[in-house]
Design a protein around this motif. Structure first.
Motif, PDB file in Angstrom:
ATOM      1  N   HIS B  55       0.825  -1.212   0.000  1.00  0.00           N
ATOM      2  CA  HIS B  55       0.000   0.000   0.000  1.00  0.00           C
ATOM      3  C   HIS B  55       0.859   1.262   0.000  1.00  0.00           C
ATOM      4  CE1 HIS B  55      -3.682  -2.252   1.866  1.00  0.00           C
ATOM      5  NE2 HIS B  55      -3.559  -2.445   0.565  1.00  0.00           N
ATOM      6  N   ALA B  58       2.261   1.984  -3.310  1.00  0.00           N
ATOM      7  CA  ALA B  58       1.262   2.506  -4.242  1.00  0.00           C
ATOM      8  C   ALA B  58       0.739   3.881  -3.820  1.00  0.00           C
ATOM      9  CB  ALA B  58       0.097   1.530  -4.355  1.00  0.00           C
ATOM     10  N   LYS B  60      -1.243   4.639  -0.945  1.00  0.00           N
ATOM     11  CA  LYS B  60      -2.574   4.676  -0.330  1.00  0.00           C
ATOM     12  C   LYS B  60      -2.580   5.636   0.863  1.00  0.00           C
ATOM     13  CE  LYS B  60      -6.243   1.823   1.482  1.00  0.00           C
ATOM     14  NZ  LYS B  60      -6.746   0.511   1.831  1.00  0.00           N
ATOM     15  N   PHE B  91       1.664  -0.683 -10.493  1.00  0.00           N
ATOM     16  CA  PHE B  91       0.306  -1.227 -10.465  1.00  0.00           C
ATOM     17  C   PHE B  91       0.125  -2.074  -9.208  1.00  0.00           C
ATOM     18  CE2 PHE B  91      -2.873  -4.452 -11.182  1.00  0.00           C
ATOM     19  CZ  PHE B  91      -3.873  -3.806 -11.906  1.00  0.00           C
ATOM     20  N   LEU B  92      -0.971  -1.848  -8.518  1.00  0.00           N
ATOM     21  CA  LEU B  92      -1.297  -2.661  -7.345  1.00  0.00           C
ATOM     22  C   LEU B  92      -2.534  -3.503  -7.645  1.00  0.00           C
ATOM     23  CD1 LEU B  92      -1.092  -3.453  -4.307  1.00  0.00           C
ATOM     24  CD2 LEU B  92      -2.477  -1.439  -3.793  1.00  0.00           C
ATOM     25  N   ALA B  93      -2.369  -4.821  -7.616  1.00  0.00           N
ATOM     26  CA  ALA B  93      -3.540  -5.701  -7.708  1.00  0.00           C
ATOM     27  C   ALA B  93      -4.077  -5.833  -6.283  1.00  0.00           C
ATOM     28  CB  ALA B  93      -3.142  -7.057  -8.272  1.00  0.00           C
ATOM     29  N   PHE B  94      -5.303  -5.335  -6.082  1.00  0.00           N
ATOM     30  CA  PHE B  94      -5.850  -5.210  -4.733  1.00  0.00           C
ATOM     31  C   PHE B  94      -6.225  -6.561  -4.142  1.00  0.00           C
ATOM     32  CE2 PHE B  94      -7.020  -0.601  -3.938  1.00  0.00           C
ATOM     33  CZ  PHE B  94      -6.273  -0.104  -4.982  1.00  0.00           C
ATOM     34  N   PRO B  97     -10.580  -5.949  -4.306  1.00  0.00           N
ATOM     35  CA  PRO B  97     -10.899  -4.956  -5.348  1.00  0.00           C
ATOM     36  C   PRO B  97     -12.253  -4.293  -5.070  1.00  0.00           C
ATOM     37  CG  PRO B  97     -10.120  -7.005  -6.311  1.00  0.00           C
ATOM     38  CD  PRO B  97     -10.367  -7.278  -4.862  1.00  0.00           C
ATOM     39  N   LEU B  98     -12.311  -2.974  -5.341  1.00  0.00           N
ATOM     40  CA  LEU B  98     -13.494  -2.210  -4.979  1.00  0.00           C
ATOM     41  C   LEU B  98     -14.590  -2.304  -6.029  1.00  0.00           C
ATOM     42  CD1 LEU B  98     -13.520  -0.468  -2.363  1.00  0.00           C
ATOM     43  CD2 LEU B  98     -11.231  -1.042  -3.135  1.00  0.00           C
ATOM     44  N   GLU B  99     -15.826  -2.268  -5.588  1.00  0.00           N
ATOM     45  CA  GLU B  99     -16.953  -2.173  -6.523  1.00  0.00           C
ATOM     46  C   GLU B  99     -17.258  -0.705  -6.770  1.00  0.00           C
ATOM     47  OE1 GLU B  99     -20.394  -4.431  -5.590  1.00  0.00           O
ATOM     48  OE2 GLU B  99     -19.270  -6.218  -5.024  1.00  0.00           O
ATOM     49  N   ASN B 164     -10.135 -10.045 -12.630  1.00  0.00           N
ATOM     50  CA  ASN B 164     -10.275  -8.701 -13.181  1.00  0.00           C
ATOM     51  C   ASN B 164      -9.036  -7.858 -12.877  1.00  0.00           C
ATOM     52  OD1 ASN B 164     -11.516  -6.584 -14.492  1.00  0.00           O
ATOM     53  ND2 ASN B 164     -12.683  -5.920 -12.698  1.00  0.00           N
ATOM     54  N   GLU B 165      -8.474  -8.032 -11.692  1.00  0.00           N
ATOM     55  CA  GLU B 165      -7.256  -7.295 -11.344  1.00  0.00           C
ATOM     56  C   GLU B 165      -6.135  -7.651 -12.310  1.00  0.00           C
ATOM     57  OE1 GLU B 165      -8.886  -5.072  -9.264  1.00  0.00           O
ATOM     58  OE2 GLU B 165      -6.922  -4.944  -8.321  1.00  0.00           O
ATOM     59  N   GLN B 168      -6.699  -6.206 -15.739  1.00  0.00           N
ATOM     60  CA  GLN B 168      -6.305  -4.792 -15.781  1.00  0.00           C
ATOM     61  C   GLN B 168      -4.789  -4.681 -15.914  1.00  0.00           C
ATOM     62  OE1 GLN B 168      -7.912  -2.887 -12.280  1.00  0.00           O
ATOM     63  NE2 GLN B 168     -10.004  -2.965 -13.020  1.00  0.00           N
TER      64      GLN B 168
END
Lengths: 492, 260
Positions: B55, B58, B60, B91-94, B97-99, B164-165, B168
Motif C-alpha cells: 500500500h 502505491a 494509499k 500497479f497494485l492488484a488489490f 478490489p473495490l466495486e 479482473n485485477e 487490468q
C-alpha cells in the motif's frame, strides 16, 4: 410507515477543500433597477387586478386569481420541510414587471464575467446560446430566436399548441378555463396559492388526440421566455393517445434577479397518453458562505387521468440555495403509470428537501421512484416521499429506491419515506442506501492512473446512472458535465 | 550508441522504511531492493506488514512514513501522488478490489490506459483497437463476454474480482506490479488462470512483487527471491527454496533464527 432517522456523518478529517466552486461564477448577483413599468413592492387585490389587466385577461382568470389570493391570506407558510431560512416578507416583493429587453444586461460577451463564460465552456454550451444565457441584449442572439420560429412551424403542422401562457390566455381561453387548476387547485398549498394569484407567465402545451409530438419541447427554445421565472405557471395537456416529451430549464447557470421562485406545473394525461417531463435546474445556489441564492418552492403534479396513461418526471437539481419540490403523480386511471427519477445535488450551504408523491387511485396502477441524493460541503439534502395506495387501487405496485451519497464529513443526508397502504392487494417495495464516497473507491481509481477529479466524476456519474439514462440523450451529457462542475473540488 | 555501462538503478529500493498507521508502528525498518526482470515474493504471518508495504509503495492514504526512503527508478516515490505513481508504471492488484456501481468495467480500464498513454506522450487509444485488446486479454483470463457490459467489480465473485485485477494488469502493462494476496480465495483452476496471467508479464524490463501467505502460489509463479516479513522487518531473504522451508518450519523458526 415512520420516517427514517436522518444520517449526518460526524466531522472527522476536515479534508474538504471547498476552494473552487461554480457559485463563484455569479458575480452579477441580484441587481434590481426600478423601471417605470414595474409595480411597487406589495401585494393586495389591486395588484392582482393590475396584473390581470396588463395581461388583458378574461374575467374568469381574474376571478380565479382573486379566489386564490383570498385563500392564500388564510394560509400559513409551511414549516415542515427540513430547510432553514429567514422569514420572507411577501409585501417587500414586486409582483409585476413588464418583460424587459435586458437593457441592463451586458452589451456583448466581452462584458460578461469571464468566470461565467468558463463555466459555459465546461458545460459545452454552444457559443450562440452563451450570449442569451448571460443576458446579452437580444439582437445579439438572433440565432436562437430563428431556431424557435422554425420549431413553431413544425409544431403547428402537427396541431401541437406550445406557447407562452399569456398568449394561450388570448388564443385558447376555453382550454385554459377547462384545465387550469384542475391538478393543482388554487387552494392547494401556500406557494401554489400565491402562484395562482400572481403568476405572470409560463408555458402552455396541448397535444391533440393521437399525436406524437414531433420534437422534444424545450423552454430553451420558447420565444419570450425572459423574465417569466419568478411565478411561472406551466400547463400541459396530453389528449387521448398522444405523446410528448418536455424539457424544462437548462444546465447553464442563469442570471436571475428574483430570489423567491414559486412555480406551478400541472400535467394532465388522458387515456393512453404519455408525458415525459425532464428538468435540469441550476439556479444560483448562493456563494460558498451561503449568502444569496434562489429559494425554489415549486409545486409540480401530474394527473394520469386516463386509463393506461403515463407520466414520468426526471429531474437533475443542482442549483438554488433552497429547494422545496415534490413532483408528483396522481394515478387516477386504471393501469396508469407514474415515474420519478431524481438526482439532487447540494453543495456548500445549499438545502434541498425534495422527493415525490405517488397517489394510487385506479386499479393496477404502478409507480417507480428512483432518487439519488448527493451531499457535499455543509449541505443538507433530504428525500421526502409519499406512496399512498387508496382502497380503490386494487393490485397497485410501487417500487422505491432511494440512495444518498455523502462527499464530505460535514454534510447531511436525510430520508423521510412515508407509505400509506389502504388496499391489501398492493405491493410496495422500498430500498435505501446511504454511503460516504469511498476513500477506498477513490484510491482504487487513482491507483489506475485517473486524476482525483476524473475519479470523483466517474463514481458520482455511476451513482446517478439509473436517472441519467432516463434523460433525453443530449440532456444527459449536459447533466453529467453539470454534476462535474457543481461538485468541483468537493472531495480532496 | 553509448557504450558505457551505467550501474543499473534498481526498479524499487526500500531503505530502512518506517511506517505508522493511526500512531501505531507497522513497518519498523524494511529494506528491499527489486531489480527489473525479477520476481519477488513477500511472505509472513498475519499482521506482519506485508499489505502495508504494498500500500505504501502505491501511495494509499492513511499511512504515515516516519523514516527511511522509497525509490522507484532512483526517484523519490514519496514525493509522488498515487495517480502519478500509477502513470509511472506502478500497479497494485488489490487484495479486495473495490466495486464502483454504475461505472462500466471497460470504461474504467480505458480511462486508466489513456491516463498512462497521456503520461507517456502517446495518443489516446482507438476505441476499436482497445476493445480487441481487452477481448484477447479476457480470453486469456477466461472471462465471459458479459464482463464487458458489467459495472466495475459489481456483483463479481471473489475469484472474478481477482481475475479482473490481473486483466487490468495485462492491459496496463505496468513496470512494477504489486500483487496483494492475489491468490487468496481462488480455487485451483482459477489460481492457474491467474498465475498464467501474471507469468505472461514476466519480462526483463518488468518486476513483480507478490504478497502471499501460501507457498502454493509460488509453484505457479516461481520467484527469484523470497523475503520473510515478521513484525515489520524483513528477517530473512533467500531463493525460492526458502518458501518451502518456511512451509515446513513455520514462522517461529524465522523468529528463532533472528534471535540467534
Amino acid at each position: 410507515m415512520n420516517a427514517a432517522p436522518g444520517i449526518t456523518p460526524t466531522a472527522e478529517d476536515g479534508q474538504n477543500a471547498l476552494d473552487r466552486a461554480v457559485g463563484g461564477t455569479y458575480r452579477h448577483g441580484f441587481v434590481t433597477d426600478i423601471e417605470s413599468d414595474t409595480l411597487p413592492p406589495g401585494l393586495d387585490e389591486d395588484v392582482i387586478r393590475v396584473i390581470s389587466r396588463k395581461k388583458d385577461e378574461p374575467q374568469f382568470l381574474l376571478d380565479w386569481r382573486l379566489r386564490a389570493f383570498r385563500h392564500w391570506q388564510t394560509m400559513q407558510e409551511p414549516a415542515w420541510a427540513y430547510v432553514r431560512y429567514p422569514p420572507i416578507d411577501f409585501q417587500s416583493i414586486s409582483y409585476y414587471s413588464a418583460p424587459k429587453q435586458n437593457k441592463d444586461g451586458p452589451k456583448s460577451l466581452a462584458d460578461v464575467d469571464p468566470k461565467l463564460l468558463e463555466t459555459y465552456d465546461k458545460l459545452g454550451i454552444p457559443l450562440h446560446e452563451r450570449a442569451r444565457l448571460a443576458g446579452v441584449a437580444v439582437d445579439a442572439v438572433f440565432d436562437s430566436v430563428s431556431v424557435a420560429t422554425t420549431f413553431k412551424d413544425r409544431l403547428s403542422k402537427a396541431g401541437v399548441i406550445f406557447c407562452p401562457f399569456s398568449e394561450a390566455v388570448k388564443t385558447h381561453p376555453a382550454l385554459l378555463e377547462q384545465w387550469l387548476g384542475s391538478v393543482v387547485p388554487h387552494t392547494d398549498n401556500f406557494y401554489a396559492a400565491l402562484n395562482s394569484a400572481v403568476f405572470t407567465d409560463g408555458s402552455f402545451v396541448y397535444i391533440p388526440k393521437g399525436v406524437r409530438c414531433p420534437m422534444e419541447l424545450s423552454t430553451y427554445f420558447r420565444i419570450n421566455a425572459a423574465n417569466t421565472g419568478q411565478f411561472e405557471r406551466t400547463l400541459i395537456i396530453a389528449d387521448e393517445g398522444s405523446h410528448v416529451s418536455y424539457l424544462e430549464g437548462c444546465t447553464a447557470p442563469k442570471r436571475d434577479e428574483n430570489q423567491l421562485h414559486a412555480a406551478v406545473v400541472e400535467l394532465v394525461a388522458l387515456d393512453n397518453a404519455e408525458i415525459k417531463y425532464s428538468t435540469v435546474q441550476n439556479w444560483y445556489p448562493g456563494d460558498e458562505n451561503g449568502v444569496g441564492g434562489i429559494y425554489n418552492f415549486v409545486t409540480k403534479r401530474g394527473d394520469c387521468r386516463g386509463h393506461r396513461s403515463k407520466i414520468s418526471w426526471t429531474q437533475v437539481e443542482t442549483g438554488s440555495a433552497i429547494t422545496w419540490k415534490y413532483p408528483s403523480c396522481i394515478l387516477t386511471g386504471d393501469d396508469s403509470v407514474g415515474e420519478f427519477y431524481s438526482v439532487a445535488v447540494a453543495n456548500h450551504h445549499q438545502q434541498a428537501d425534495t422527493g415525490t408523491k405517488m397517489i394510487h387511485v385506479g386499479r393496477n396502477t404502478r409507480s417507480t421512484i428512483v432518487s439519488k441524493g448527493i451531499s457535499a460541503g455543509l449541505a443538507q439534502n433530504t428525500y421526502r416521499g409519499l406512496v399512498k395506495i387508496l382502497p380503490s387501487a386494487e393490485g397497485a405496485r410501487n417500487y422505491t429506491q432511494c440512495d444518498s451519497l455523502l462527499m464530505s464529513p460535514t454534510c447531511g443526508a436525510h430520508t423521510f419515506p412515508y407509505v400509506e397502504v389502504r388496499n391489501p392487494t398492493a405491493i410496495v417495495e422500498h430500498e435505501a442506501t446511504t454511503s460516504r464516497i469511498g476513500e477506498d473507491q477513490l484510491f482504487y481509481c487513482l491507483q489506475r492512473g485517473l486524476s482525483q477529479e476524473d475519479a470523483v466524476n466517474m463514481i458520482v456519474n455511476g451513482f446517478c446512472k439509473a436517472v441519467f439514462k432516463e434523460l433525453p440523450m443530449e440532456f444527459a451529457v449536459e447533466a453529467q458535465n453539470l454534476l462535474a462542475v457543481s461538485l468541483e473540488g468537493s472531495v480532496g | 550508441m553509448n557504450a558505457t555501462t551505467l550501474p543499473t538503478t534498481p526498479l524499487l529500493e526500500v531503505l530502512d522504511l518506517h511506517v505508522e498507521v493511526n500512531g501505531k508502528p507497522i513497518l519498523k525498518g524494511v529494506n528491499l531492493t527489486v531489480n527489473a526482470g525479477e520476481v519477488h515474493a513477500i511472505m509472513g504471518p498475519n499482521g506482519s506488514g506485508k499489505s502495508t508495504l504494498s500500500h505504501v509503495v502505491a501511495g494509499k492514504p492513511g499511512y504515515v512514513v516516519t523514516g527511511g526512503s522509497l525509490r522507484y527508478k532512483g526517484q523519490d516515490l514519496l514525493a509522488l501522488a498515487p495517480e502519478e505513481r500509477a502513470r509511472a508504471g506502478i500497479f497494485l492488484a488489490f487484495q479486495y478490489p473495490l466495486e464502483i456501481p454504475g461505472v462500466n468495467n471497460v470504461y474504467l480500464l480505458k480511462a486508466a490506459l489513456n491516463a498512462r498513454h497521456r503520461h507517456l506522450g502517446l495518443p489516446e487509444v482507438d476505441a476499436f483497437e482497445f476493445l480487441q485488446l481487452v477481448k484477447s486479454k479476457m480470453q486469456r483470463m477466461q472471462m465471459p463476454e458479459s464482463f464487458l457490459s458489467r459495472g466495475v467489480n459489481e456483483g463479481f465473485s471473489g475469484g472474478e474480482k481477482k481475475r479482473n485485477e490481473v486483466l487490468q494488469m495485462q492491459v496496463l502493462e505496468p513496470t512494477l506490479a504489486l500483487l496483494d494476496e492475489t491468490d487468496s480465495g481462488l480455487d485451483i483452476d482459477a489460481l492457474k488462470v491467474v498465475s498464467n496471467g501474471v507469468n505472461d508479464l514476466r519480462s526483463p524490463e518488468r518486476a513483480i512483487v507478490m504478497v502471499t501467505h501460501y507457498q502454493r502460489l509460488l509453484d505457479y509463479i516461481v520467484p527469484d527471491q523470497v523475503h520473510v516479513l515478521v513484525d515489520g522487518r524483513v528477517l530473512l531473504s533467500g531463493g525460492k527454496e526458502l518458501a518451502l522451508e518456511l512451509e515446513q518450519r513455520g514462522y517461529d523458526w524465522v523468529r528463532a533464527q533472528d534471535a540467534a
